[in-house]
Design a protein around this motif. Structure first.
Motif, mmCIF file in Angstrom:
data_model
loop_
_atom_site.group_PDB
_atom_site.id
_atom_site.type_symbol
_atom_site.label_atom_id
_atom_site.label_comp_id
_atom_site.label_asym_id
_atom_site.label_seq_id
_atom_site.Cartn_x
_atom_site.Cartn_y
_atom_site.Cartn_z
ATOM 1 N N LEU A 8 0.819 -1.217 0.000
ATOM 2 C CA LEU A 8 0.000 0.000 0.000
ATOM 3 C C LEU A 8 0.848 1.260 0.000
ATOM 4 O O LEU A 8 0.420 2.302 -0.477
ATOM 5 N N THR A 9 2.037 1.161 0.541
ATOM 6 C CA THR A 9 2.873 2.361 0.624
ATOM 7 C C THR A 9 3.736 2.539 -0.622
ATOM 8 O O THR A 9 4.426 3.524 -0.754
ATOM 9 N N GLN A 10 3.680 1.566 -1.538
ATOM 10 C CA GLN A 10 4.539 1.658 -2.708
ATOM 11 C C GLN A 10 3.873 2.438 -3.828
ATOM 12 O O GLN A 10 2.659 2.533 -3.904
ATOM 13 N N THR A 11 4.682 2.985 -4.704
ATOM 14 C CA THR A 11 4.178 3.661 -5.885
ATOM 15 C C THR A 11 3.494 2.649 -6.786
ATOM 16 O O THR A 11 4.060 1.609 -7.082
ATOM 17 N N PRO A 12 2.281 2.959 -7.227
ATOM 18 C CA PRO A 12 1.573 2.009 -8.096
ATOM 19 C C PRO A 12 2.347 1.733 -9.385
ATOM 20 O O PRO A 12 2.930 2.638 -9.973
ATOM 21 N N ARG A 13 2.338 0.484 -9.799
ATOM 22 C CA ARG A 13 2.966 0.078 -11.064
ATOM 23 C C ARG A 13 1.888 -0.447 -11.998
ATOM 24 O O ARG A 13 0.893 -0.993 -11.550
ATOM 25 N N PRO A 14 2.113 -0.304 -13.290
ATOM 26 C CA PRO A 14 1.175 -0.919 -14.220
ATOM 27 C C PRO A 14 1.335 -2.437 -14.171
ATOM 28 O O PRO A 14 2.408 -2.942 -13.845
ATOM 29 N N ALA A 15 0.269 -3.132 -14.478
ATOM 30 C CA ALA A 15 0.305 -4.597 -14.482
ATOM 31 C C ALA A 15 -0.220 -5.121 -15.812
ATOM 32 O O ALA A 15 -1.094 -4.517 -16.423
ATOM 33 N N VAL A 16 0.340 -6.233 -16.234
ATOM 34 C CA VAL A 16 -0.234 -6.959 -17.352
ATOM 35 C C VAL A 16 -0.793 -8.266 -16.811
ATOM 36 O O VAL A 16 -0.078 -9.042 -16.169
ATOM 37 N N PHE A 17 -2.087 -8.457 -17.029
ATOM 38 C CA PHE A 17 -2.747 -9.687 -16.628
ATOM 39 C C PHE A 17 -2.800 -10.599 -17.850
ATOM 40 O O PHE A 17 -3.304 -10.219 -18.908
ATOM 41 N N PHE A 18 -2.263 -11.797 -17.673
ATOM 42 C CA PHE A 18 -2.298 -12.773 -18.754
ATOM 43 C C PHE A 18 -3.226 -13.921 -18.390
ATOM 44 O O PHE A 18 -3.153 -14.458 -17.279
ATOM 45 N N ASP A 19 -4.059 -14.303 -19.346
ATOM 46 C CA ASP A 19 -4.683 -15.611 -19.269
ATOM 47 C C ASP A 19 -3.556 -16.635 -19.486
ATOM 48 O O ASP A 19 -2.469 -16.277 -19.939
ATOM 49 N N ARG A 20 -3.780 -17.896 -19.161
ATOM 50 C CA ARG A 20 -2.716 -18.891 -19.316
ATOM 51 C C ARG A 20 -2.897 -19.754 -20.565
ATOM 52 O O ARG A 20 -2.106 -19.664 -21.511
ATOM 53 N N ASP A 21 -3.954 -20.571 -20.554
ATOM 54 C CA ASP A 21 -4.154 -21.525 -21.662
ATOM 55 C C ASP A 21 -4.574 -20.779 -22.928
ATOM 56 O O ASP A 21 -5.512 -19.983 -22.916
ATOM 57 N N GLY A 22 -3.862 -21.027 -24.009
ATOM 58 C CA GLY A 22 -4.125 -20.307 -25.247
ATOM 59 C C GLY A 22 -3.322 -19.023 -25.358
ATOM 60 O O GLY A 22 -3.424 -18.315 -26.361
ATOM 61 N N VAL A 23 -2.535 -18.741 -24.318
ATOM 62 C CA VAL A 23 -1.697 -17.535 -24.321
ATOM 63 C C VAL A 23 -0.224 -17.938 -24.162
ATOM 64 O O VAL A 23 0.617 -17.565 -24.977
ATOM 65 N N PHE A 24 0.089 -18.686 -23.109
ATOM 66 C CA PHE A 24 1.457 -19.191 -22.935
ATOM 67 C C PHE A 24 1.609 -20.602 -23.518
ATOM 68 O O PHE A 24 2.660 -20.958 -24.022
ATOM 69 N N ASN A 25 0.551 -21.393 -23.370
ATOM 70 C CA ASN A 25 0.581 -22.760 -23.895
ATOM 71 C C ASN A 25 -0.631 -22.974 -24.795
ATOM 72 O O ASN A 25 -1.682 -22.349 -24.598
ATOM 73 N N VAL A 26 -0.463 -23.845 -25.769
ATOM 74 C CA VAL A 26 -1.582 -24.198 -26.638
ATOM 75 C C VAL A 26 -2.679 -24.827 -25.774
ATOM 76 O O VAL A 26 -2.393 -25.657 -24.910
ATOM 77 N N ASP A 27 -3.902 -24.376 -25.988
ATOM 78 C CA ASP A 27 -5.018 -24.837 -25.166
ATOM 79 C C ASP A 27 -5.598 -26.119 -25.748
ATOM 80 O O ASP A 27 -6.373 -26.094 -26.694
ATOM 81 N N HIS A 28 -5.182 -27.246 -25.158
ATOM 82 C CA HIS A 28 -5.735 -28.527 -25.586
ATOM 83 C C HIS A 28 -6.931 -28.918 -24.728
ATOM 84 O O HIS A 28 -7.465 -30.015 -24.855
ATOM 85 N N GLY A 29 -7.304 -28.034 -23.792
ATOM 86 C CA GLY A 29 -8.422 -28.334 -22.900
ATOM 87 C C GLY A 29 -7.925 -28.956 -21.611
ATOM 88 O O GLY A 29 -7.316 -30.023 -21.627
ATOM 89 N N TYR A 30 -8.143 -28.279 -20.504
ATOM 90 C CA TYR A 30 -7.782 -28.791 -19.175
ATOM 91 C C TYR A 30 -6.319 -29.228 -19.101
ATOM 92 O O TYR A 30 -6.003 -30.314 -18.626
ATOM 93 N N THR A 31 -5.443 -28.361 -19.588
ATOM 94 C CA THR A 31 -4.011 -28.661 -19.515
ATOM 95 C C THR A 31 -3.598 -28.879 -18.054
ATOM 96 O O THR A 31 -3.793 -28.012 -17.211
ATOM 97 N N HIS A 32 -3.050 -30.058 -17.745
ATOM 98 C CA HIS A 32 -2.644 -30.314 -16.359
ATOM 99 C C HIS A 32 -1.470 -31.278 -16.277
ATOM 100 O O HIS A 32 -1.108 -31.716 -15.195
ATOM 101 N N LYS A 33 -0.879 -31.592 -17.425
ATOM 102 C CA LYS A 33 0.301 -32.460 -17.406
ATOM 103 C C LYS A 33 1.480 -31.694 -17.992
ATOM 104 O O LYS A 33 1.361 -31.080 -19.063
ATOM 105 N N VAL A 34 2.604 -31.777 -17.283
ATOM 106 C CA VAL A 34 3.793 -31.073 -17.750
ATOM 107 C C VAL A 34 4.268 -31.666 -19.072
ATOM 108 O O VAL A 34 4.656 -30.944 -19.991
ATOM 109 N N GLU A 35 4.208 -33.005 -19.164
ATOM 110 C CA GLU A 35 4.590 -33.650 -20.408
ATOM 111 C C GLU A 35 3.562 -33.259 -21.470
ATOM 112 O O GLU A 35 2.368 -33.307 -21.232
#
Ligand SMILES: [Mg+2]
Length: 178
Positions: A8-35
């Motif tokens: 609360l005492t810090q200077t506000p910073r801008p943030a980027v909110f990312f969705d995960r599936d379909g943004v960082f990894n291809v969305d194959h549906g319910y991605t939950h295995k590292v392999e």
């Protein structure tokens, strides 16, 4: 659901909110295995770029597969560990990951909810991050691959950008320049 430090005492910073599936990894549906995770190009470079520009980098991901009993939180955390390691290949660093395990049809009763405030298109995860971190809303934005992501951004009062799934760094550069 990872809380940041009290800022609360810090200077506000801008943030980027990312969705995960379909943004960082291809969305194959319910991605939950590292392999078998298929990374979408540009993720590590995009996150490193935003780190260097002073943005907070926050992931907000619906994970109803947990509520539905398809996989557990430990499996999700393993995917997130893999994601952090992947992003680190270009020096990229995530500040927080929020997840929403709820769904109206959840088999786990504690996650059964007709319209949980955290589940996108609701903005709960974004609003919580805005309490956990000192965030400059005006300069913040979200990148997601679905209309429900953009709707969550709208409800949280920030800009939303639809990602085409080709190159995340190119998408980020189109927004922040560089
Ligand atoms: Mg998605």
């Amino acid at each position: 659901m990872v809380a940041g430090p009290g800022t609360l005492t810090q200077t506000p910073r801008p943030a980027v909110f990312f969705d995960r599936d379909g943004v960082f990894n291809v969305d194959h549906g319910y991605t939950h295995k590292v392999e078998g995770i298929e990374w979408i190009p540009g993720g590590p470079q995009a996150v490193r770029r935003l780190n260097d520009l002073g943005y907070l980098v926050i992931i907000v991901t619906n994970q109803s597969g947990i509520g539905r009993g398809y996989y557990d939180e430990a499996a999700m955390h393993a995917v997130h560990d893999a994601l952090r390691a992947h992003l680190a290949t270009a020096g990229g660093r995530i500040d927080a990951i929020y997840f929403a395990p709820h769904h109206e049809d959840a088999t786990l009763e504690r996650y059964r909810h007709p319209d949980h405030p955290d589940r996108k298109p609701n903005p709960g995860m974004l609003l919580r991050a805005m309490q956990d971190f000192a965030i400059d809303r005006e300069r913040s934005f979200l990148i997601g691959d679905k209309p429900s992501d953009l709707e969550a951004a709208r409800r949280a009062g920030i800009a939303g950008h639809l990602f085409d799934g080709v190159d995340l760094d190119a998408a980020v550069r189109a927004i922040v320049g560089g």
